[in-house]
Design a protein around this motif. Structure first.
Motif, PDB file in Angstrom:
ATOM      1  N   ASP A   1     -32.984 -13.063 -20.709  1.00 40.15           N
ATOM      2  CA  ASP A   1     -31.969 -12.646 -20.336  1.00 40.15           C
ATOM      3  C   ASP A   1     -31.786 -11.077 -19.552  1.00 40.15           C
ATOM      4  O   ASP A   1     -30.011 -11.819 -19.254  1.00 40.15           O
ATOM      5  N   ARG A   2     -32.778 -11.148 -19.233  1.00 40.29           N
ATOM      6  CA  ARG A   2     -31.870  -9.507 -18.318  1.00 40.29           C
ATOM      7  C   ARG A   2     -31.308  -8.973 -19.204  1.00 40.29           C
ATOM      8  O   ARG A   2     -30.318  -8.057 -18.031  1.00 40.29           O
ATOM      9  N   LYS A   3     -31.208  -8.463 -20.629  1.00 41.82           N
ATOM     10  CA  LYS A   3     -30.364  -7.963 -21.110  1.00 41.82           C
ATOM     11  C   LYS A   3     -30.234  -6.355 -21.389  1.00 41.82           C
ATOM     12  O   LYS A   3     -31.726  -6.359 -22.117  1.00 41.82           O
ATOM     13  N   VAL A   4     -29.850  -5.687 -21.571  1.00 40.48           N
ATOM     14  CA  VAL A   4     -30.556  -4.327 -21.587  1.00 40.48           C
ATOM     15  C   VAL A   4     -29.292  -4.029 -22.554  1.00 40.48           C
ATOM     16  O   VAL A   4     -28.099  -3.167 -23.114  1.00 40.48           O
ATOM     17  N   TRP A   5     -30.270  -2.642 -23.436  1.00 41.76           N
ATOM     18  CA  TRP A   5     -29.533  -2.500 -25.344  1.00 41.76           C
ATOM     19  C   TRP A   5     -29.273  -1.307 -25.467  1.00 41.76           C
ATOM     20  O   TRP A   5     -31.024  -0.959 -25.042  1.00 41.76           O
ATOM     21  N   LEU A   6     -28.703  -0.273 -25.583  1.00 40.51           N
ATOM     22  CA  LEU A   6     -29.365   1.072 -26.262  1.00 40.51           C
ATOM     23  C   LEU A   6     -28.682   1.434 -27.667  1.00 40.51           C
ATOM     24  O   LEU A   6     -26.967   0.765 -27.626  1.00 40.51           O
ATOM     25  N   LEU A   7     -28.758   1.564 -28.062  1.00 39.74           N
ATOM     26  CA  LEU A   7     -29.227   1.978 -29.805  1.00 39.74           C
ATOM     27  C   LEU A   7     -28.318   3.741 -30.260  1.00 39.74           C
ATOM     28  O   LEU A   7     -29.505   4.115 -29.454  1.00 39.74           O
ATOM     29  N   PHE A   8     -27.302   3.612 -30.231  1.00 41.20           N
ATOM     30  CA  PHE A   8     -27.118   5.352 -30.778  1.00 41.20           C
ATOM     31  C   PHE A   8     -26.361   5.603 -31.863  1.00 41.20           C
ATOM     32  O   PHE A   8     -26.385   4.109 -33.100  1.00 41.20           O
ATOM     33  N   GLU A   9     -26.421   6.048 -32.444  1.00 43.60           N
ATOM     34  CA  GLU A   9     -25.764   6.536 -34.174  1.00 43.60           C
ATOM     35  C   GLU A   9     -24.247   6.381 -34.104  1.00 43.60           C
ATOM     36  O   GLU A   9     -23.171   5.718 -33.379  1.00 43.60           O
ATOM     37  N   PHE A  10     -23.380   5.686 -34.786  1.00 45.25           N
ATOM     38  CA  PHE A  10     -22.464   4.315 -34.869  1.00 45.25           C
ATOM     39  C   PHE A  10     -21.214   6.118 -35.829  1.00 45.25           C
ATOM     40  O   PHE A  10     -21.097   6.760 -36.252  1.00 45.25           O
ATOM     41  N   ALA A  11     -20.059   6.010 -34.839  1.00 44.93           N
ATOM     42  CA  ALA A  11     -18.977   6.861 -34.759  1.00 44.93           C
ATOM     43  C   ALA A  11     -18.191   6.060 -35.238  1.00 44.93           C
ATOM     44  O   ALA A  11     -17.355   5.378 -35.202  1.00 44.93           O
ATOM     45  N   GLU A  12     -17.851   6.301 -36.623  1.00 48.17           N
ATOM     46  CA  GLU A  12     -16.272   5.828 -36.838  1.00 48.17           C
ATOM     47  C   GLU A  12     -15.228   6.053 -35.920  1.00 48.17           C
ATOM     48  O   GLU A  12     -14.142   4.922 -36.078  1.00 48.17           O
ATOM     49  N   HIS A  13     -15.046   6.808 -35.482  1.00 48.40           N
ATOM     50  CA  HIS A  13     -13.865   7.307 -34.797  1.00 48.40           C
ATOM     51  C   HIS A  13     -14.027   7.657 -33.585  1.00 48.40           C
ATOM     52  O   HIS A  13     -14.855   7.975 -33.472  1.00 48.40           O
ATOM     53  N   ASP A  14     -12.557   7.883 -32.433  1.00 48.71           N
ATOM     54  CA  ASP A  14     -12.695   8.291 -31.242  1.00 48.71           C
ATOM     55  C   ASP A  14     -11.282   9.901 -31.354  1.00 48.71           C
ATOM     56  O   ASP A  14     -10.148   9.364 -31.864  1.00 48.71           O
ATOM     57  N   LEU A  15     -11.226  10.237 -30.180  1.00 46.31           N
ATOM     58  CA  LEU A  15      -9.697  10.566 -30.076  1.00 46.31           C
ATOM     59  C   LEU A  15      -9.128   9.764 -29.435  1.00 46.31           C
ATOM     60  O   LEU A  15      -7.449  10.651 -30.005  1.00 46.31           O
ATOM     61  N   TRP A  16      -8.799   9.200 -29.313  1.00 45.78           N
ATOM     62  CA  TRP A  16      -8.177   8.182 -28.505  1.00 45.78           C
ATOM     63  C   TRP A  16      -6.839   7.778 -29.879  1.00 45.78           C
ATOM     64  O   TRP A  16      -6.099   7.570 -29.785  1.00 45.78           O
ATOM     65  N   HIS A  17      -8.205   7.137 -30.872  1.00 47.17           N
ATOM     66  CA  HIS A  17      -7.473   6.229 -31.905  1.00 47.17           C
ATOM     67  C   HIS A  17      -6.754   7.268 -32.602  1.00 47.17           C
ATOM     68  O   HIS A  17      -5.494   6.793 -32.996  1.00 47.17           O
ATOM     69  N   ILE A  18      -7.219   8.627 -32.742  1.00 52.39           N
ATOM     70  CA  ILE A  18      -6.729   9.711 -33.609  1.00 52.39           C
ATOM     71  C   ILE A  18      -5.450   9.960 -33.416  1.00 52.39           C
ATOM     72  O   ILE A  18      -4.563  10.108 -34.033  1.00 52.39           O
TER      73      ILE A  18
END
Length: 498
Positions: free
Chosen positions: A90-107
């Motif tokens: 299906d010509r999709k690209v997936w990037l695997l990152f470490e998972f971060a539970e929070h970000d400054l926008w939500h904080i």
């Protein structure tokens, strides 16, 4: 390619859906793709990961930039790219990152709602730790001659419970670029960068040769937002999609907070491409009572406090006078107690911020609007490639005023003098971006050459798309003979009249 070898390769290649379980775990949606929380299906690794699916099919320019950069960069405060999955069916690209539970926008959003109920404020030690880690990550990028160009609270991730608890991770490198020796001015390659509220005055005035000072301004905006829980330069966004960098409402919001820019404080303001519009639209008398000190005092930040003094150094109109990341990290604000820590949540026994919630798979109105914005931006980029504005240069210095006199002329000498500079990283990135820029320029030259030939060959003929021409021929073949006779008779009459 050999068919048998291709089929064997397809069987041996690991597919992202076979390795990870992420269905119904979508946690984010942006202009350039979806983000899912994922876990390995084998159960041997209990860690959580973030899977970013790039929007569209194939490798976009933004995805190429992000992959090329993150493969070469390694720093505790920069997000780590673990793996890239290519899905051929299906010509999709997936990037695997470490998972971060929070970000400054939500904080910040959590504290904004808590401010109304007066539950609790963001601890000053936490603000100091967050800001110092942001500066450390951007300092690493700047030492390797990389501009982030899209700093905002949503792109500043913070790790949750675990080994890296409270660690800041700078993410979303899709707009990042090398800036030491681009083949073309950065403004030609990307006419509008940095999210609207965090865009510096020189960008809003059309600066074509900008430096790392644009990241410093964005950090100042984030710092102010952490102190007040409100975006300091919030304004209407009707024209956020425009290809023109000049925006009167956003500049008006900046001047209402900072005051009118004086020529003695910003010498190069007259050299800005949009200075004529600026002089026509703004008057000094309208902003006489505006200053950053008055704005921050409304939010109970005293003008003699250490955080305010540092904020004034980050939010300086003249990009040449804006301090660098190293100067900011050496500020006395970080020398006083409480000192910044690696765990920004050290002041909490349990992290009080809500965890990320999964959002429905069906596309919401916000998702549809983001998708429309992406298509609009892509169309504008294509139009911009066909009509490039002339080069306009201005005096720009990537260092602060204290270092301007001692700035070495040789770029490599300046790189070697910095302990954070990695020559191998810079060499690999320079090769990758040089290839991308050369390909960009070749495609643009071919497109312009084709357009010139077409215009010269068909100077006196109306432009008809080939598909429309073929459709007209098909219709003419199936027309009734009487209709064709009437059309021929009409054309002969027009020639006689001429």
């Amino acid at each position: 390619m050999d068919l048998d070898f291709k089929e064997q390769l397809e069987r041996e290649r690991k597919k992202v859906e076979d390795v990870f379980d992420f269905k119904n775990w979508k946690i984010g949606r942006g202009t350039y793709g979806h983000v899912y929380k994922a876990k390995k299906k084998d159960g041997l690794d209990t860690r959580e990961f973030a899977l970013k699916q790039i929007e569209g099919s194939g490798l976009s320019t933004s995805a190429c930039r992000e992959i090329a950069l993150l493969r070469e960069l390694k720093h505790p405060n920069v997000i780590t790219l673990l793996k890239v999955f290519l899905s051929h069916h299906d010509r999709k690209v997936w990037l695997l990152f470490e998972f971060a539970e929070h970000d400054l926008w939500h904080i910040i959003k959590h504290h904004r709602s808590s401010k109304q109920t007066k539950r609790f404020d963001c601890p000053r030690s936490m603000v100091k730790s967050l800001l110092y880690q942001i500066l450390a990550g951007i300092h690493y990028l700047h030492c390797n001659w990389i501009l982030h160009r899209d700093l905002k609270p949503a792109n500043i991730l913070v790790m949750g419970e675990g080994f890296e608890r409270g660690r800041v991770k700078i993410g979303d490198m899709g707009f990042s670029r090398l800036f030491n020796c681009p083949l073309r001015p950065l403004a030609d390659l990307d006419p509008v960068v940095v999210t609207f509220w965090y865009r510096s005055p020189e960008l809003l005035l059309g600066a074509r040769h900008y430096t790392k000072a644009i990241d410093i301004w964005a950090i100042g905006c984030i710092f102010s937002e952490l102190l007040t829980y409100e975006p300091i330069f919030h304004c209407k966004q009707e024209d956020i999609k425009t290809n023109n960098p000049y925006h009167q409402d956003q500049l008006d919001r900046i001047f209402n907070v900072m005051g009118y820019p004086m020529e003695k404080d910003w010498e190069d303001i007259k050299k800005m491409p949009e200075y004529n519009n600026f002089a026509k639209d703004f008057k000094k008398s309208n902003y006489q009572n505006c200053s950053l000190a008055k704005y921050m005092e409304k939010h109970k930040i005293r003008s003699d406090s250490r955080e305010f003094v540092l904020l004034t150094k980050l939010l300086i109109m003249d990009p040449l006078k804006r301090i660098t990341t190293q100067q900011a990290m050496d500020d006395i604000y970080f020398k006083e107690d409480p000192k910044p820590t690696e765990d920004a949540f050290e002041c909490f026994k349990d992290i009080p911020y809500p965890k990320r919630e999964c959002i429905p798979e069906e596309e919401s109105d916000h998702d549809k609007e983001a998708h429309k914005n992406q298509q609009h931006m892509h169309h504008q980029q294509q139009q911009h490639q066909l009509h490039q504005p002339p080069d306009k240069r201005m005096r720009m210095n990537p260092t602060g005023p204290q270092q301007q006199a001692n700035q070495p002329m040789n770029l490599m000498n300046q790189k070697q003098n910095d302990s954070n500079f990695n020559p191998q990283v810079h060499f690999n990135l320079h090769k990758i971006f040089k290839i991308i820029n050369i390909k960009y320029a070749q495609n643009n030259n071919q497109r312009m050459f084709y357009n010139r030939n077409q215009s010269s060959n068909n100077l006196n003929q109306p432009h008809i798309h080939p598909d429309m021409m073929a459709q007209n021929q098909m219709q003419n073949q199936h027309q009734h003979p009487n209709q064709q006779h009437q059309q021929n008779h009409h054309q002969i009459g027009q020639q006689k009249n001429r």
